[in-house]
Design a protein around this motif. Structure first.
Motif, PDB file in Angstrom:
ATOM      1  N   ARG A 165     -13.853 -23.231  18.132  1.00 34.58           N
ATOM      2  CA  ARG A 165     -14.531 -24.402  17.558  1.00 34.58           C
ATOM      3  C   ARG A 165     -15.425 -24.062  16.369  1.00 34.58           C
ATOM      4  N   ASP A 166     -16.249 -23.064  16.445  1.00 36.46           N
ATOM      5  CA  ASP A 166     -17.168 -22.726  15.356  1.00 36.46           C
ATOM      6  C   ASP A 166     -16.810 -21.416  14.673  1.00 36.46           C
ATOM      7  N   LYS A 167     -15.571 -21.013  14.760  1.00 37.97           N
ATOM      8  CA  LYS A 167     -15.141 -19.730  14.204  1.00 37.97           C
ATOM      9  C   LYS A 167     -14.370 -19.917  12.905  1.00 37.97           C
ATOM     10  N   MET A 168     -14.545 -18.964  12.013  1.00 35.80           N
ATOM     11  CA  MET A 168     -13.751 -18.931  10.788  1.00 35.80           C
ATOM     12  C   MET A 168     -12.462 -18.175  11.091  1.00 35.80           C
ATOM     13  N   VAL A 169     -11.325 -18.825  10.836  1.00 37.08           N
ATOM     14  CA  VAL A 169     -10.015 -18.198  11.008  1.00 37.08           C
ATOM     15  C   VAL A 169      -9.354 -18.153   9.634  1.00 37.08           C
ATOM     16  N   VAL A 170      -9.013 -16.946   9.201  1.00 39.47           N
ATOM     17  CA  VAL A 170      -8.435 -16.732   7.881  1.00 39.47           C
ATOM     18  C   VAL A 170      -7.008 -16.228   8.046  1.00 39.47           C
ATOM     19  N   THR A 171      -6.062 -16.899   7.402  1.00 40.95           N
ATOM     20  CA  THR A 171      -4.665 -16.465   7.421  1.00 40.95           C
ATOM     21  C   THR A 171      -4.408 -15.591   6.196  1.00 40.95           C
ATOM     22  N   LEU A 172      -3.999 -14.345   6.445  1.00 46.63           N
ATOM     23  CA  LEU A 172      -3.791 -13.382   5.356  1.00 46.63           C
ATOM     24  C   LEU A 172      -2.396 -13.453   4.726  1.00 46.63           C
ATOM     25  N   ARG A 173      -1.453 -14.053   5.414  1.00 45.33           N
ATOM     26  CA  ARG A 173      -0.071 -14.169   4.925  1.00 45.33           C
ATOM     27  C   ARG A 173       0.544 -12.795   4.616  1.00 45.33           C
ATOM     28  N   ILE A 174       0.509 -11.936   5.625  1.00 50.43           N
ATOM     29  CA  ILE A 174       1.110 -10.602   5.512  1.00 50.43           C
ATOM     30  C   ILE A 174       2.303 -10.556   6.458  1.00 50.43           C
ATOM     31  N   PRO A 175       3.509 -10.405   5.908  1.00 49.17           N
ATOM     32  CA  PRO A 175       4.716 -10.429   6.748  1.00 49.17           C
ATOM     33  C   PRO A 175       4.836  -9.187   7.629  1.00 49.17           C
ATOM     34  N   ASP A 176       5.637  -9.339   8.659  1.00 50.57           N
ATOM     35  CA  ASP A 176       5.847  -8.264   9.637  1.00 50.57           C
ATOM     36  C   ASP A 176       6.955  -7.324   9.147  1.00 50.57           C
ATOM     37  N   LYS A 177       6.660  -6.564   8.099  1.00 48.46           N
ATOM     38  CA  LYS A 177       7.679  -5.656   7.561  1.00 48.46           C
ATOM     39  C   LYS A 177       7.124  -4.273   7.224  1.00 48.46           C
ATOM     40  N   TYR A 178       5.899  -4.007   7.635  1.00 47.29           N
ATOM     41  CA  TYR A 178       5.269  -2.728   7.331  1.00 47.29           C
ATOM     42  C   TYR A 178       4.952  -1.986   8.630  1.00 47.29           C
ATOM     43  N   PRO A 179       5.292  -0.715   8.718  1.00 46.13           N
ATOM     44  CA  PRO A 179       4.932   0.044   9.919  1.00 46.13           C
ATOM     45  C   PRO A 179       3.436   0.380   9.937  1.00 46.13           C
ATOM     46  N   PHE A 180       2.963   0.817  11.075  1.00 43.35           N
ATOM     47  CA  PHE A 180       1.562   1.185  11.238  1.00 43.35           C
ATOM     48  C   PHE A 180       1.150   2.219  10.192  1.00 43.35           C
ATOM     49  N   GLY A 181       0.028   1.941   9.537  1.00 43.84           N
ATOM     50  CA  GLY A 181      -0.534   2.890   8.583  1.00 43.84           C
ATOM     51  C   GLY A 181       0.170   2.987   7.248  1.00 43.84           C
ATOM     52  N   ASP A 182       1.150   2.150   6.996  1.00 39.38           N
ATOM     53  CA  ASP A 182       1.903   2.185   5.737  1.00 39.38           C
ATOM     54  C   ASP A 182       0.958   1.979   4.550  1.00 39.38           C
ATOM     55  N   ALA A 183       1.099   2.787   3.530  1.00 37.97           N
ATOM     56  CA  ALA A 183       0.231   2.709   2.353  1.00 37.97           C
ATOM     57  C   ALA A 183       0.308   1.338   1.688  1.00 37.97           C
ATOM     58  N   ARG A 184       1.486   0.723   1.664  1.00 37.28           N
ATOM     59  CA  ARG A 184       1.623  -0.617   1.072  1.00 37.28           C
ATOM     60  C   ARG A 184       0.878  -1.658   1.893  1.00 37.28           C
ATOM     61  N   LEU A 185       0.921  -1.513   3.214  1.00 39.64           N
ATOM     62  CA  LEU A 185       0.196  -2.424   4.097  1.00 39.64           C
ATOM     63  C   LEU A 185      -1.315  -2.269   3.892  1.00 39.64           C
ATOM     64  N   ILE A 186      -1.782  -1.055   3.796  1.00 36.80           N
ATOM     65  CA  ILE A 186      -3.213  -0.812   3.584  1.00 36.80           C
ATOM     66  C   ILE A 186      -3.668  -1.418   2.261  1.00 36.80           C
ATOM     67  N   ALA A 187      -2.887  -1.222   1.212  1.00 33.12           N
ATOM     68  CA  ALA A 187      -3.236  -1.794  -0.098  1.00 33.12           C
ATOM     69  C   ALA A 187      -3.259  -3.320  -0.043  1.00 33.12           C
ATOM     70  N   LEU A 188      -2.286  -3.901   0.629  1.00 31.71           N
ATOM     71  CA  LEU A 188      -2.225  -5.358   0.754  1.00 31.71           C
ATOM     72  C   LEU A 188      -3.403  -5.894   1.565  1.00 31.71           C
ATOM     73  N   LEU A 189      -3.737  -5.221   2.642  1.00 29.08           N
ATOM     74  CA  LEU A 189      -4.891  -5.627   3.443  1.00 29.08           C
ATOM     75  C   LEU A 189      -6.172  -5.575   2.613  1.00 29.08           C
ATOM     76  N   ARG A 190      -6.372  -4.487   1.908  1.00 28.39           N
ATOM     77  CA  ARG A 190      -7.579  -4.356   1.074  1.00 28.39           C
ATOM     78  C   ARG A 190      -7.649  -5.472   0.034  1.00 28.39           C
ATOM     79  N   GLU A 191      -6.517  -5.763  -0.585  1.00 29.13           N
ATOM     80  CA  GLU A 191      -6.468  -6.821  -1.600  1.00 29.13           C
ATOM     81  C   GLU A 191      -6.822  -8.181  -0.994  1.00 29.13           C
ATOM     82  N   LYS A 192      -6.218  -8.508   0.140  1.00 25.99           N
ATOM     83  CA  LYS A 192      -6.426  -9.821   0.752  1.00 25.99           C
ATOM     84  C   LYS A 192      -7.820  -9.956   1.374  1.00 25.99           C
ATOM     85  N   LEU A 193      -8.345  -8.864   1.901  1.00 21.41           N
ATOM     86  CA  LEU A 193      -9.647  -8.912   2.556  1.00 21.41           C
ATOM     87  C   LEU A 193     -10.819  -8.900   1.580  1.00 21.41           C
ATOM     88  N   ALA A 194     -10.604  -8.414   0.379  1.00 21.86           N
ATOM     89  CA  ALA A 194     -11.683  -8.282  -0.603  1.00 21.86           C
ATOM     90  C   ALA A 194     -12.397  -9.620  -0.860  1.00 21.86           C
TER      91      ALA A 194
END
Length: 108
Positions: A73-102
């Motif tokens: 009810r009082d929570k902020m929910v943010v959709t990052l729109r990151i598809p399920d195509k990157y394995p754990f720790g993938d450098a591309r996934l990390i870069a995308l996360l940093r970009e979207k989270l900034a």
């Protein structure tokens, strides 16, 4: 600030996002998944703990709202729109996360 990252299985995307904040001085992160076979399945306690909830896809937000309407009810929910195509720790996934989270986490 307490951050919660949500994906389907909590094995690749949300777990990678959680690890980005290991030992971060300003953010504490946890992660969970929406599916029955998730490594850690999201529960009401996760949502109560979190100050901001990040989901990887819109369907994750929809599932949370269906199951945990009161807890969100009082929570902020943010959709990052990151598809399920990157394995754990993938450098591309990390870069995308940093970009979207900034835009949401100025101390990243």
């Amino acid at each position: 600030m307490r951050l919660l990252f949500i994906c389907s299985q909590n094995k690749w995307r949300s777990l990678t996002a959680e690890r980005l904040f290991d030992e971060h001085p300003h953010y504490e992160a946890r992660s969970a998944g929406t599916e029955p076979g998730a490594r850690v399945r999201v529960a009401a306690g996760h949502l109560g703990w979190a100050e901001i909830i990040f989901v990887m896809e819109r369907r994750h937000a929809d599932r949370l709202r269906e199951k945990f309407a009161d807890e969100l009810r009082d929570k902020m929910v943010v959709t990052l729109r990151i598809p399920d195509k990157y394995p754990f720790g993938d450098a591309r996934l990390i870069a995308l996360l940093r970009e979207k989270l900034a835009a949401h986490l100025p101390l990243l």
